[in-house]
Every structure is written in C-alpha cells, then in structure tokens.
Design a protein around this motif. Sequence first.
Motif, PDB file in Angstrom:
ATOM      1  N   GLN A  14      -8.030  68.423  58.703  1.00 55.25           N
ATOM      2  CA  GLN A  14      -8.881  68.968  58.082  1.00 55.25           C
ATOM      3  C   GLN A  14     -10.178  69.363  58.522  1.00 55.25           C
ATOM      4  O   GLN A  14     -10.760  70.022  58.099  1.00 55.25           O
ATOM      5  CB  GLN A  14      -8.415  67.899  57.096  1.00 55.25           C
ATOM      6  N   ALA A  15     -10.855  68.699  58.966  1.00 54.40           N
ATOM      7  CA  ALA A  15     -11.937  68.409  59.056  1.00 54.40           C
ATOM      8  C   ALA A  15     -12.712  70.247  59.572  1.00 54.40           C
ATOM      9  O   ALA A  15     -13.966  70.169  59.639  1.00 54.40           O
ATOM     10  CB  ALA A  15     -12.971  67.694  60.066  1.00 54.40           C
ATOM     11  N   ALA A  16     -11.599  70.514  60.993  1.00 55.04           N
ATOM     12  CA  ALA A  16     -12.209  71.639  61.356  1.00 55.04           C
ATOM     13  C   ALA A  16     -11.280  72.848  60.796  1.00 55.04           C
ATOM     14  O   ALA A  16     -11.438  73.800  60.725  1.00 55.04           O
ATOM     15  CB  ALA A  16     -11.098  71.461  63.040  1.00 55.04           C
ATOM     16  N   ALA A  17     -10.687  72.755  59.654  1.00 59.57           N
ATOM     17  CA  ALA A  17     -10.139  73.766  58.574  1.00 59.57           C
ATOM     18  C   ALA A  17     -11.040  74.460  58.580  1.00 59.57           C
ATOM     19  O   ALA A  17     -11.193  76.188  58.003  1.00 59.57           O
ATOM     20  CB  ALA A  17      -9.255  73.095  57.246  1.00 59.57           C
ATOM     21  N   ASP A  70     -14.557  68.676  50.042  1.00 64.30           N
ATOM     22  CA  ASP A  70     -13.882  69.943  50.818  1.00 64.30           C
ATOM     23  C   ASP A  70     -15.366  70.326  50.882  1.00 64.30           C
ATOM     24  O   ASP A  70     -16.208  70.823  49.994  1.00 64.30           O
ATOM     25  CB  ASP A  70     -12.974  70.955  50.371  1.00 64.30           C
ATOM     26  N   PRO A  71     -15.880  70.579  52.150  1.00 59.42           N
ATOM     27  CA  PRO A  71     -17.458  71.921  52.061  1.00 59.42           C
ATOM     28  C   PRO A  71     -17.674  72.844  51.825  1.00 59.42           C
ATOM     29  O   PRO A  71     -17.156  73.974  52.138  1.00 59.42           O
ATOM     30  CB  PRO A  71     -17.846  71.773  53.278  1.00 59.42           C
ATOM     31  N   VAL A  72     -16.959  72.889  50.422  1.00 58.13           N
ATOM     32  CA  VAL A  72     -17.181  74.953  49.914  1.00 58.13           C
ATOM     33  C   VAL A  72     -18.085  73.934  48.608  1.00 58.13           C
ATOM     34  O   VAL A  72     -18.176  73.207  47.558  1.00 58.13           O
ATOM     35  CB  VAL A  72     -15.610  75.264  49.420  1.00 58.13           C
ATOM     36  N   GLU A  73     -18.558  75.279  48.539  1.00 53.49           N
ATOM     37  CA  GLU A  73     -18.935  75.534  46.895  1.00 53.49           C
ATOM     38  C   GLU A  73     -17.693  75.968  46.160  1.00 53.49           C
ATOM     39  O   GLU A  73     -16.821  76.139  45.970  1.00 53.49           O
ATOM     40  CB  GLU A  73     -20.625  76.870  46.476  1.00 53.49           C
ATOM     41  N   SER A  74     -18.415  75.032  44.621  1.00 56.67           N
ATOM     42  CA  SER A  74     -17.254  74.968  43.306  1.00 56.67           C
ATOM     43  C   SER A  74     -17.654  75.060  42.022  1.00 56.67           C
ATOM     44  O   SER A  74     -18.916  74.266  42.036  1.00 56.67           O
ATOM     45  CB  SER A  74     -15.978  73.991  43.492  1.00 56.67           C
ATOM     46  N   TYR A  75     -17.112  76.122  41.456  1.00 53.78           N
ATOM     47  CA  TYR A  75     -17.276  76.014  40.057  1.00 53.78           C
ATOM     48  C   TYR A  75     -16.185  76.311  39.233  1.00 53.78           C
ATOM     49  O   TYR A  75     -15.633  76.723  39.748  1.00 53.78           O
ATOM     50  CB  TYR A  75     -17.785  77.327  39.753  1.00 53.78           C
ATOM     51  N   GLN A  76     -16.202  75.493  37.819  1.00 51.45           N
ATOM     52  CA  GLN A  76     -15.510  76.336  37.235  1.00 51.45           C
ATOM     53  C   GLN A  76     -16.231  77.037  35.488  1.00 51.45           C
ATOM     54  O   GLN A  76     -17.036  76.465  36.021  1.00 51.45           O
ATOM     55  CB  GLN A  76     -15.576  74.270  36.288  1.00 51.45           C
ATOM     56  N   LEU A  77     -15.533  78.307  35.614  1.00 48.95           N
ATOM     57  CA  LEU A  77     -15.802  78.151  34.318  1.00 48.95           C
ATOM     58  C   LEU A  77     -14.891  78.622  32.883  1.00 48.95           C
ATOM     59  O   LEU A  77     -13.482  78.732  33.664  1.00 48.95           O
ATOM     60  CB  LEU A  77     -15.447  80.342  34.935  1.00 48.95           C
ATOM     61  N   LEU A  78     -16.035  78.272  31.671  1.00 52.03           N
ATOM     62  CA  LEU A  78     -15.129  78.954  30.689  1.00 52.03           C
ATOM     63  C   LEU A  78     -14.860  80.341  30.432  1.00 52.03           C
ATOM     64  O   LEU A  78     -16.418  80.639  30.589  1.00 52.03           O
ATOM     65  CB  LEU A  78     -15.549  77.901  29.448  1.00 52.03           C
ATOM     66  N   TYR A  79     -13.780  80.662  30.084  1.00 49.13           N
ATOM     67  CA  TYR A  79     -13.840  82.087  29.669  1.00 49.13           C
ATOM     68  C   TYR A  79     -13.074  82.233  28.770  1.00 49.13           C
ATOM     69  O   TYR A  79     -12.234  81.931  27.998  1.00 49.13           O
ATOM     70  CB  TYR A  79     -13.476  82.987  30.830  1.00 49.13           C
ATOM     71  N   ARG A  80     -13.420  83.338  27.991  1.00 53.42           N
ATOM     72  CA  ARG A  80     -12.942  84.098  26.568  1.00 53.42           C
ATOM     73  C   ARG A  80     -11.436  84.785  27.172  1.00 53.42           C
ATOM     74  O   ARG A  80     -11.867  85.068  28.130  1.00 53.42           O
ATOM     75  CB  ARG A  80     -13.680  85.150  25.903  1.00 53.42           C
ATOM     76  N   THR A  81     -10.137  84.648  26.638  1.00 55.14           N
ATOM     77  CA  THR A  81      -9.214  85.132  26.741  1.00 55.14           C
ATOM     78  C   THR A  81      -8.131  85.709  25.850  1.00 55.14           C
ATOM     79  O   THR A  81      -8.709  85.076  24.190  1.00 55.14           O
ATOM     80  CB  THR A  81      -7.984  84.359  27.935  1.00 55.14           C
ATOM     81  N   THR A  82      -7.434  85.721  25.584  1.00 54.30           N
ATOM     82  CA  THR A  82      -6.496  86.305  24.470  1.00 54.30           C
ATOM     83  C   THR A  82      -4.932  85.541  23.977  1.00 54.30           C
ATOM     84  O   THR A  82      -4.023  85.727  25.060  1.00 54.30           O
ATOM     85  CB  THR A  82      -6.027  87.434  24.350  1.00 54.30           C
ATOM     86  N   ALA A  83      -4.965  85.189  23.168  1.00 53.73           N
ATOM     87  CA  ALA A  83      -4.001  84.354  22.735  1.00 53.73           C
ATOM     88  C   ALA A  83      -2.585  85.505  22.151  1.00 53.73           C
ATOM     89  O   ALA A  83      -2.489  86.028  22.359  1.00 53.73           O
ATOM     90  CB  ALA A  83      -4.155  83.559  21.552  1.00 53.73           C
ATOM     91  N   ILE A  84      -1.132  84.617  22.562  1.00 52.85           N
ATOM     92  CA  ILE A  84      -0.197  84.829  21.856  1.00 52.85           C
ATOM     93  C   ILE A  84      -0.111  86.249  20.497  1.00 52.85           C
ATOM     94  O   ILE A  84       0.331  87.430  20.262  1.00 52.85           O
ATOM     95  CB  ILE A  84       0.966  84.723  22.352  1.00 52.85           C
ATOM     96  N   ASN A  85      -0.720  85.965  19.726  1.00 49.29           N
ATOM     97  CA  ASN A  85      -1.216  86.496  18.825  1.00 49.29           C
ATOM     98  C   ASN A  85      -2.490  87.653  18.264  1.00 49.29           C
ATOM     99  O   ASN A  85      -2.793  88.290  17.565  1.00 49.29           O
ATOM    100  CB  ASN A  85      -1.084  85.767  17.081  1.00 49.29           C
ATOM    101  N   GLY A  86      -3.086  87.451  19.505  1.00 46.84           N
ATOM    102  CA  GLY A  86      -4.140  88.389  20.240  1.00 46.84           C
ATOM    103  C   GLY A  86      -5.339  88.429  19.444  1.00 46.84           C
ATOM    104  O   GLY A  86      -6.506  88.612  19.558  1.00 46.84           O
ATOM    105  N   ALA A 125      -5.555  77.492  53.273  1.00 38.14           N
ATOM    106  CA  ALA A 125      -5.079  78.277  54.332  1.00 38.14           C
ATOM    107  C   ALA A 125      -5.841  79.446  53.561  1.00 38.14           C
ATOM    108  O   ALA A 125      -6.817  80.573  54.303  1.00 38.14           O
ATOM    109  CB  ALA A 125      -3.886  78.771  54.196  1.00 38.14           C
ATOM    110  N   TYR A 126      -6.811  80.000  52.768  1.00 38.32           N
ATOM    111  CA  TYR A 126      -6.715  81.109  52.012  1.00 38.32           C
ATOM    112  C   TYR A 126      -8.042  80.661  52.247  1.00 38.32           C
ATOM    113  O   TYR A 126      -8.552  82.177  52.728  1.00 38.32           O
ATOM    114  CB  TYR A 126      -6.952  81.596  51.172  1.00 38.32           C
ATOM    115  N   LEU A 127      -8.940  79.730  51.650  1.00 43.52           N
ATOM    116  CA  LEU A 127     -10.373  79.323  52.145  1.00 43.52           C
ATOM    117  C   LEU A 127     -10.560  79.016  54.026  1.00 43.52           C
ATOM    118  O   LEU A 127     -11.956  80.359  54.171  1.00 43.52           O
ATOM    119  CB  LEU A 127     -10.239  77.953  51.867  1.00 43.52           C
ATOM    120  N   LEU A 128      -9.684  79.304  54.967  1.00 46.33           N
ATOM    121  CA  LEU A 128      -9.586  79.151  56.195  1.00 46.33           C
ATOM    122  C   LEU A 128      -9.760  80.665  56.621  1.00 46.33           C
ATOM    123  O   LEU A 128     -11.049  80.661  57.256  1.00 46.33           O
ATOM    124  CB  LEU A 128      -8.781  78.228  57.191  1.00 46.33           C
ATOM    125  N   LEU A 129      -9.566  81.999  55.861  1.00 48.13           N
ATOM    126  CA  LEU A 129      -9.598  82.869  56.359  1.00 48.13           C
ATOM    127  C   LEU A 129     -10.895  83.791  55.558  1.00 48.13           C
ATOM    128  O   LEU A 129     -10.734  84.998  55.826  1.00 48.13           O
ATOM    129  CB  LEU A 129      -8.636  83.488  55.826  1.00 48.13           C
TER     130      LEU A 129
END
Length: 438
Positions: A14-17, A70-86, A125-129
């Motif tokens: 994994q260290a080489a990934a 994991d040697p990657v930058e990682s973030y969490q974002l709280l964002y506005r979205t829409t429920a089933i009833n709008g 796998a996607y990060l490696l690419l």
Amino acid sequence: MAVMALMTAITSTQAAAVPIVHAPLARRGLPKSPSSDPFYDPPAGFESSKPGTILRQRKINVAFFGLIPDPVESYQLLYRTTAINGSAIATVTTVFKPTNAKKDRFVSSKRHMTAQPRSQLILQAYLLLGYVVASPDYEGPDAAFGPGRLAGTGVLDGMRAISSFSTLGFNTKTPQIVGTGYSGGAIATGWAASLQPSYASELDIKGWAQGGTPANLTGTLVYIDDTLFSGFIPPPAYGALINPVLDRIITDNGRSALNKAKATCAPGDLINFPEKSILSTDFQTLGRGLLYEPTIRSILQKNTMGVTKSETPAAPVFVYHATYDEIIPYANTSTLVDSWCDYGADVKFTTYGAGGHITTEVIALPEVIKFVEAAFAGTTDKGCTRNTELGSILNPLALGADLEPILIKLVEVLAKAGTGDSDIKKNLTVLEDVVTWH
C-alpha cells in the motif's frame, strides 16, 4: 496500459499505491458520531441557499482500512440538497485529493454500504490514477436507504459542491465528472444519471458506471424476502408517507424488527433479520397484499428506474450485473437497460455469467476503470451494446467466481435446517464469516 499498471499496483504494498508526501501526517483520532458532531448541523437560514451550496467545510485525516494513514488531502463538505418533498436538507460529501491530482476532473464514487473494505480498495484505485474522488452521503441526514430520487439529488448536489470547492485547485469552474456506484451505490448512481438532465444540466457529466443495480425495489423486495439477505428489507421501510401505513398494519414482531433496523447498520440488519419474510402476516397484517396497498405500491413504482423517458441519462452509461446475482435480480437490470436504450441512451451492458453479487464488484473493476477513462476521453461507444464475460466454464476465473453462489445457497440450506443441530450451527457461522469477508 493504465489499467494493467493499476491492477499490478493494487497487489503490491500500500505504501507504493499513492505518491508519498513529505509533510508529516497528523495523529488520527476517533471521529465523533454525526449526532454529537455540530459540523452536521446546517446553519440557520441555509434553506434559502441554492442546491449544492457548501455550508461548512473541514480538513480531515483518513486511513486505509482505518489503520494505515493515507497520504492524500481529504475534506468533508456539508452542503445543501433537496428532500423527496422538495424541502431543503443538508448532507455531507467526503473528498480525497491525491498528490498527483488531475486539475480538470473528478470521480464521484458511491459506496456499497456493506462492503467498506472493497469500497476502500476501489477508491484507492482511482486515487492511484490521479483522480480526485468524492464519496457523498447520498442517504441524507436520516440515513434513508432506498429512496432513489433523494439519493440522486444528493449525488448531483454533491457534485455541485465539489465543483465549486476552490481548495481542490481545479483549473475550470466546470470540471469533468464520471459517477460510479455498486449495489446500494448504484441506486444513487442510476437515479443521479436519470435526474441529471433536468435537475443539474450544468454539470459536465462524461459518463456513469453502475453495477448490481436495484433498478426495481419491488422486484428486489420479492427476490430477497425470506432469504439470507432479507435483512436488507427493513431499513428502507421508513418515511413520512409510509409510516402511517405501517402504524396501521405492523405486528409486534414487525415493529421489533424495524426498531432493530433503526438502531443498527446494514451488517447488523443482516444478522438480525435473516430468513424472514416482510410479506408474511407475522410481520404485517396484509401479507402479500402489502405490495398492492395504494401508498406502498405508489412509493415502489416511483422508485423504479427507466419508467419515464424524461428520466433518461444524457451521458454514456456502463451497466454490469451477474446473471446469478443472489441479492439483486438480473432481470430487473436487463429491463432497465432495454428501457434506456429504447429512450435513446448510450448504454454498454455487460453480463457476468459467473459469480454473484459480491464477487462481481471486484471482478468488474478493470472494465469499470476502462469505461471511466474512455468516458473522460470521449471515446465510449454510441448506441447500445451487450456482451457477456466469464461465460465459459473453462475460464479459471469463472470457476472461482462460481463459488460465491454455491456458498450462499449452502448457507441458506443450513439456516433452514433449524437450530437443534449444534454442528450445523457451527458450520453456518463459519460459512457466514467466509461470505461476509468476501
């Protein structure tokens, strides 16, 4: 060549990934639960913001399998979205940026809720690419598993949030995007693909890849009812529309099962509710008539993909499914593909003639990555194509993959044998461990 290099790298250390960064990694502490973490509480007045607006952001430390940083930058974002009833709701997406990140694109990868180790391997796998990877909490603040439109808008608004997140350093305001997902994640992917032309047409979607797709919740319910996987059924049985119906028809045993489902995650549900029937009068008073109760029937119909022409993906789609999938019926996915093709979508449909639901996610990974790279390159095929992989019993990979359906059936036979034989129960526990681990 990129795919071959990737598969070789995954089997190495994994260290080489991912390229190593020189800055020291901060010590990783245990995260708070969302219920006690104020980050998840949207700020006052967030309802007036546009869908996809970032409400909060924070940098986080991540670790492979929760152990290896994991040697990657990682973030969490709280964002506005829409429920089933709008109405406006808020949810979170986690984004990972490798040190060799491409500046004009990202992958939105929807996690399979019972397969965290496999999902982390696929993310790596996607990060490696060199892809930035977004992993949205498409179930929303109430962890609502099953409502397709909720999941679809959650994914699309997560894409909007990632696209506007300047910290990632994209060199364009409209980065290219490919969305992927398997099983539960394919609910989110399929509905995001269906809703994107009308809900988020400004996004530069290059393609969608979805496997083991629960395209028809009615078909899935009937298929896994009273099987080893019947624990997948109780979690979707919540919501403002369905609760009054349940209150009227639920039995004491049914209420107990639903309460347990509220208190546990998917693996716990599988343990608590195996080989049981939600369509029996032991669970609710209507028996199989539950499927024809007007409110229930309407909800199930609204969560069937491919019914409406206006909900047809505009970008190319790669759909893949195992013929002998023991959790999600193959026939429903085949019907979905037929509908999308009739409506003019570009669809590549690959059938895996060996293996089951669990193994197909891993076996199909090279083909999924080939499609992702072709989608970004704009070289996917036009129109609809169908092909079968692992269709020959002489294929050694097919022989290995075929063990999964056999193990699943054997577990079900042993479970049906009852609890009187201690040797049977011992063997059942061992087999369940094998199936769960794989």
